[in-house]
Design an enzyme around this catalytic site. Structure first.
Site, PDB file in Angstrom:
ATOM      1  N   GLU A  23     -26.978   4.185 -28.016  1.00 33.10           N
ATOM      2  CA  GLU A  23     -25.832   3.442 -28.535  1.00 33.10           C
ATOM      3  C   GLU A  23     -25.220   2.531 -27.480  1.00 33.10           C
ATOM      4  O   GLU A  23     -24.498   1.592 -27.801  1.00 33.10           O
ATOM      5  CB  GLU A  23     -24.777   4.391 -29.087  1.00 33.10           C
ATOM      6  CG  GLU A  23     -23.997   5.167 -28.056  1.00 33.10           C
ATOM      7  CD  GLU A  23     -22.858   5.934 -28.698  1.00 33.10           C
ATOM      8  OE1 GLU A  23     -21.715   5.753 -28.234  1.00 33.10           O
ATOM      9  OE2 GLU A  23     -23.100   6.701 -29.649  1.00 33.10           O
ATOM     10  N   GLU A  31     -32.152   3.740 -49.964  1.00 30.26           N
ATOM     11  CA  GLU A  31     -31.918   4.121 -51.359  1.00 30.26           C
ATOM     12  C   GLU A  31     -31.955   2.935 -52.309  1.00 30.26           C
ATOM     13  O   GLU A  31     -32.021   3.108 -53.527  1.00 30.26           O
ATOM     14  CB  GLU A  31     -30.578   4.850 -51.482  1.00 30.26           C
ATOM     15  CG  GLU A  31     -30.609   6.256 -50.909  1.00 30.26           C
ATOM     16  CD  GLU A  31     -29.305   7.001 -51.109  1.00 30.26           C
ATOM     17  OE1 GLU A  31     -28.268   6.339 -51.355  1.00 30.26           O
ATOM     18  OE2 GLU A  31     -29.314   8.246 -51.011  1.00 30.26           O
TER      19      GLU A  31
END
Length: 313
Positions: free
Chosen positions: A121, A90
């Site tokens: 992960e 963004e």
């Protein structure tokens, strides 16, 4: 040999504990369920506010890296990693900052944005390789709800070895990865409404903190004039209208006059603002901004626009 997961049964991770306030939530009618979910958010702002000093330290560390030409790297897995990706991407349309300055690394790659990648992960070696790839003037910002994600731990370890700055964001005051970070932001968001569902309280706090971190960094780097975005990428009609509105809000110009300024500058907001506020032609506005380029060390005027206007006499 018998494989167990006993080492993963943590008793000191708040997000993994049961929330007594939501016992029996599955017996409630919809209005009561919604009320409990909303009530669960009530303490998040306080948990974030308690970390203000550490968030400030993270911004200042990132500013040092930025001034040195470094890259801010986020590393995370699952929901935490997806929030980091969202924050990074963004910045381009909002502040004109691309992946040459801010990058997000999600365990399992970008495919993991849409669906979980098995074991990603837990891949500490992949995280370590990522951390080792940084330059000494870069910054590694690890994001994990539990504070123990191996991928994030590897990224922090690798980054430390090459001399890069390190920051950790975790929703666990006892995060085991905290010693790997020079700055640790550890909001205590408590047990989740639905046990272990860190997309709830923990993720909400992380989103607020990531927004605060990156926005404060952009302001300090001169990406705003007052509270107006001056490097927004006007790639559609809505954003083009926003740039016109910003010139109008900052000056006494009409919308048509503001639009004319922006057309003359090719859509660049900073010179259009100097033209509008200083009442000067474009060459003079550009020359003034050249004398005062964005500078994070310029107290009170990182964008240089105020100084450029003052220099016009």
């Amino acid at each position: 040999m018998t494989h167990t997961t006993d080492h993963l049964i943590a008793h000191d991770v708040p997000t993994e504990q049961r929330n007594a306030a939501t016992f029996g939530i599955d017996t409630l009618a919809t209005p009561a369920i919604v009320d409990q979910l909303i009530d669960a958010n009530s303490g998040i702002q306080a948990a974030v506010a308690a970390q203000a000093e550490h968030i400030t330290a993270a911004v200042d560390a990132a500013l040092v890296s930025w001034i040195a030409g470094g890259v801010i790297h986020y590393a995370g897995a699952g929901t935490s990693g997806r929030l980091a990706v969202l924050d990074a991407v963004e910045l381009l349309p909002t502040y004109g900052v691309g992946d040459d300055r801010v990058q997000a690394h999600l365990a399992g790659g970008l495919d993991a944005m849409m669906r979980a990648v098995e074991g990603a992960e837990d891949d500490a070696e992949a995280g370590y390789a990522l951390g080792r790839s940084l330059a000494p003037h870069d910054l590694m910002f690890g994001v994990t709800a539990s504070g123990r994600t191996p991928f994030v731990g590897g990224a922090l370890r690798g980054a430390r070895e090459v001399g890069a700055a390190t920051v950790l964001l975790a929703s666990n005051p006892n995060a085991e990865l905290a010693p790997l970070a020079e700055t640790a932001i550890l909001p205590d968001t408590g047990p989740e409404v639905i046990t272990g569902s860190t997309r709830m309280n923990a993720a909400t706090a992380q989103k607020i903190i990531l927004n605060t971190f990156s926005t404060a960094l952009m302001v300090r780097c001169g990406k705003t004039y007052d509270n107006l975005m001056i490097d927004v990428a006007a790639t559609n009609e809505k954003l083009r209208a926003r740039t016109v509105r910003m010139i109008v809000q900052a000056s006494s110009l009409t919308a048509s006059q503001a639009r004319a300024c922006l057309e003359e500058t090719g859509g660049e907001i900073a010179p259009a603002l100097v033209m509008a506020l200083g009442g000067v032609e474009l060459p003079i506005a550009r020359a003034a901004l050249t004398r005062y380029p964005p500078d994070p060390s310029r107290t009170g005027d990182p964008s240089g626009i105020r100084s450029a206007l003052a220099s016009l006499g």
